[in-house]
Write a protein that holds these residues in place. Structure first.
Motif, mmCIF file in Angstrom:
data_model
loop_
_atom_site.group_PDB
_atom_site.id
_atom_site.type_symbol
_atom_site.label_atom_id
_atom_site.label_comp_id
_atom_site.label_asym_id
_atom_site.label_seq_id
_atom_site.Cartn_x
_atom_site.Cartn_y
_atom_site.Cartn_z
ATOM 1 N N ALA A 1 -6.290 6.614 -10.703
ATOM 2 C CA ALA A 1 -5.375 6.057 -9.708
ATOM 3 C C ALA A 1 -6.098 5.322 -8.593
ATOM 4 C CB ALA A 1 -4.499 7.166 -9.124
ATOM 5 N N TYR A 2 -7.367 5.616 -8.386
ATOM 6 C CA TYR A 2 -8.180 4.809 -7.473
ATOM 7 C C TYR A 2 -8.087 3.329 -7.854
ATOM 8 C CZ TYR A 2 -11.135 7.823 -4.477
ATOM 9 O OH TYR A 2 -11.626 8.645 -3.486
ATOM 10 N N TRP A 3 -7.979 3.097 -9.173
ATOM 11 C CA TRP A 3 -8.063 1.742 -9.687
ATOM 12 C C TRP A 3 -6.720 1.098 -9.982
ATOM 13 C CZ3 TRP A 3 -12.563 -0.911 -9.812
ATOM 14 C CH2 TRP A 3 -13.719 -0.173 -9.572
ATOM 15 N N PHE A 4 -5.694 1.890 -10.356
ATOM 16 C CA PHE A 4 -4.440 1.244 -10.726
ATOM 17 C C PHE A 4 -3.414 1.217 -9.597
ATOM 18 C CE2 PHE A 4 -3.289 5.571 -12.429
ATOM 19 C CZ PHE A 4 -2.073 5.749 -11.752
ATOM 20 N N THR A 5 -3.739 1.775 -8.421
ATOM 21 C CA THR A 5 -2.831 1.679 -7.277
ATOM 22 C C THR A 5 -3.454 0.798 -6.197
ATOM 23 O OG1 THR A 5 -3.712 3.651 -6.150
ATOM 24 C CG2 THR A 5 -1.910 3.981 -7.717
ATOM 25 N N SER A 6 -2.601 0.111 -5.470
ATOM 26 C CA SER A 6 -3.078 -0.783 -4.418
ATOM 27 C C SER A 6 -3.704 -0.033 -3.251
ATOM 28 C CB SER A 6 -1.907 -1.623 -3.895
ATOM 29 O OG SER A 6 -0.842 -0.780 -3.455
ATOM 30 N N SER A 7 -3.327 1.238 -3.088
ATOM 31 C CA SER A 7 -3.787 2.031 -1.943
ATOM 32 C C SER A 7 -5.049 2.825 -2.239
ATOM 33 C CB SER A 7 -2.685 3.013 -1.538
ATOM 34 O OG SER A 7 -2.401 3.909 -2.605
ATOM 35 N N THR A 8 -5.546 2.759 -3.457
ATOM 36 C CA THR A 8 -6.645 3.581 -3.972
ATOM 37 C C THR A 8 -6.300 5.064 -3.951
ATOM 38 O OG1 THR A 8 -7.894 3.728 -1.870
ATOM 39 C CG2 THR A 8 -8.400 1.878 -3.334
ATOM 40 N N SER A 9 -5.016 5.385 -4.044
ATOM 41 C CA SER A 9 -4.525 6.728 -4.330
ATOM 42 C C SER A 9 -5.025 7.825 -3.407
ATOM 43 C CB SER A 9 -4.866 7.105 -5.782
ATOM 44 O OG SER A 9 -4.341 8.374 -6.099
ATOM 45 N N PHE A 10 -4.515 7.835 -2.175
ATOM 46 C CA PHE A 10 -4.744 8.996 -1.320
ATOM 47 C C PHE A 10 -3.903 10.160 -1.867
ATOM 48 C CE2 PHE A 10 -6.475 7.270 2.891
ATOM 49 C CZ PHE A 10 -6.944 6.090 2.323
ATOM 50 N N ALA A 11 -2.581 9.937 -2.007
ATOM 51 C CA ALA A 11 -1.651 10.883 -2.643
ATOM 52 C C ALA A 11 -1.712 12.287 -2.053
ATOM 53 C CB ALA A 11 -1.908 10.937 -4.156
ATOM 54 N N ASN A 12 -2.061 12.390 -0.773
ATOM 55 C CA ASN A 12 -2.287 13.705 -0.174
ATOM 56 C C ASN A 12 -2.236 13.577 1.349
ATOM 57 O OD1 ASN A 12 -3.543 16.054 0.907
ATOM 58 N ND2 ASN A 12 -4.720 16.343 -0.955
ATOM 59 N N PRO A 13 -1.205 14.119 2.006
ATOM 60 C CA PRO A 13 -1.112 13.991 3.462
ATOM 61 C C PRO A 13 -2.301 14.602 4.199
ATOM 62 C CG PRO A 13 1.008 14.644 2.554
ATOM 63 C CD PRO A 13 0.017 14.742 1.437
ATOM 64 N N LEU B 1 0.834 -1.203 0.000
ATOM 65 C CA LEU B 1 0.000 0.000 0.000
ATOM 66 C C LEU B 1 0.871 1.256 0.000
ATOM 67 C CD1 LEU B 1 -2.757 -1.030 2.586
ATOM 68 C CD2 LEU B 1 -2.806 -1.242 0.089
ATOM 69 N N TRP B 2 1.971 1.213 0.749
ATOM 70 C CA TRP B 2 2.890 2.355 0.761
ATOM 71 C C TRP B 2 3.500 2.559 -0.622
ATOM 72 C CZ3 TRP B 2 5.533 -0.025 5.652
ATOM 73 C CH2 TRP B 2 4.673 0.128 6.750
ATOM 74 N N LEU B 3 3.835 1.452 -1.291
ATOM 75 C CA LEU B 3 4.359 1.556 -2.650
ATOM 76 C C LEU B 3 3.321 2.198 -3.574
ATOM 77 C CD1 LEU B 3 6.535 1.022 -4.756
ATOM 78 C CD2 LEU B 3 5.628 -1.314 -5.009
ATOM 79 N N GLY B 4 2.067 1.821 -3.391
ATOM 80 C CA GLY B 4 0.997 2.427 -4.181
ATOM 81 C C GLY B 4 0.923 3.929 -3.972
#
Length: 248
Positions: free
Chosen positions: A169-181, A131-134
């Motif tokens: 990115a919701y779909w292609f990342t394992s983390s569902t793309s938070f990408a925002n602290p 998930l961190w990698l995502g």
């Protein structure tokens, strides 16, 4: 005349709050409408988030640039500091708290809209290496997209492009793309579909900072002059305050 900092901070606070309200609220609605289909829930959540993000950038971009994200603001400050563009240190010190407080407020607002406890810390554990990698991948891509648009003079298409990227990115990342602290912290305040356990927040934020660093390094290699366009991130802000400009 540049727009007053207090107005830009209000835009960042309000825009981030409404973004998190959209993320959390659509997640709650998705679980209500499609209780037995997680894939459909994610589809509903991602579509609502993508459209809301694009609309919010259009609303608040002319005031603050519509960053809504500490890593975007940090990249804007870092890349623009040598060229004398983008956020100043003082701006950055105001943007980040405004974004975090807005994100927390957005979760609370969504909880209240759906008649839930105002603050209900999430119990969804998201602490795992994949998930961190995502998050690293999602954040790196976001930084590259935003600054590539600015550097190539295509910042006006950012509302559609950034919304589309986050939706995908919701779909292609394992983390569902938070990408925002800021959004990550805000989502810890809701024990719903979009929630993240407080104990999982530090790992996500660290991964996002790593993504920020990688994104900046790639920008330096691909677009060495990207910092010159930092004033165009995410959407160009007005050079003059219309209320004070006699030409308007």
């Amino acid at each position: 005349m540049t727009i007053a900092l207090r107005r830009r901070l209000l835009a960042e606070f309000t825009g981030t709050a409404l973004l998190v309200t959209a993320v959390v609220g659509s997640g709650i609605m998705a679980t209500t409408l499609s209780p037995d289909d997680v894939g459909l829930q994610l589809l509903e959540n991602s579509i609502a988030t993508a459209f809301a993000l694009g609309a919010l950038i259009l609303i608040f971009g002319p005031v603050s640039g519509a960053h809504f994200n500490p890593v975007v603001s940090a990249a804007d400050w870092f890349l623009g500091r040598r060229a004398g563009t983008g956020l100043t240190s003082r701006d950055l010190a105001g943007y980040v708290p405004a974004q975090i407080l807005g994100a927390i407020g957005g979760s609370i607002l969504a909880n209240l809209m759906f008649d839930l406890t105002a603050v209900d810390f999430a119990g969804k554990d998201r602490a795992a290496g994949h998930l961190w990698l995502g998050e690293v991948v999602a954040t790196t891509g976001l930084i590259l997209l935003i600054f590539a648009l600015a550097r190539s003079g295509r910042a006006p298409v950012a509302p559609a492009a950034v919304g589309a990227y986050i939706g995908a990115a919701y779909w292609f990342t394992s983390s569902t793309s938070f990408a925002n602290p800021a959004v990550t912290i805000g989502r810890a305040f809701t024990d719903t579909f979009a929630g993240i356990a407080p104990a999982s927040v530090p790992g996500f934020v660290i991964a996002q900072i790593v993504g920020l660093a990688i994104g900046i390094c790639l920008l330096a290699a691909l677009y060495p002059d990207a910092g010159k366009a930092a004033d165009q991130v995410v959407v160009p802000t007005s050079e003059r305050d219309p209320a004070l400009d006699p030409r308007t």
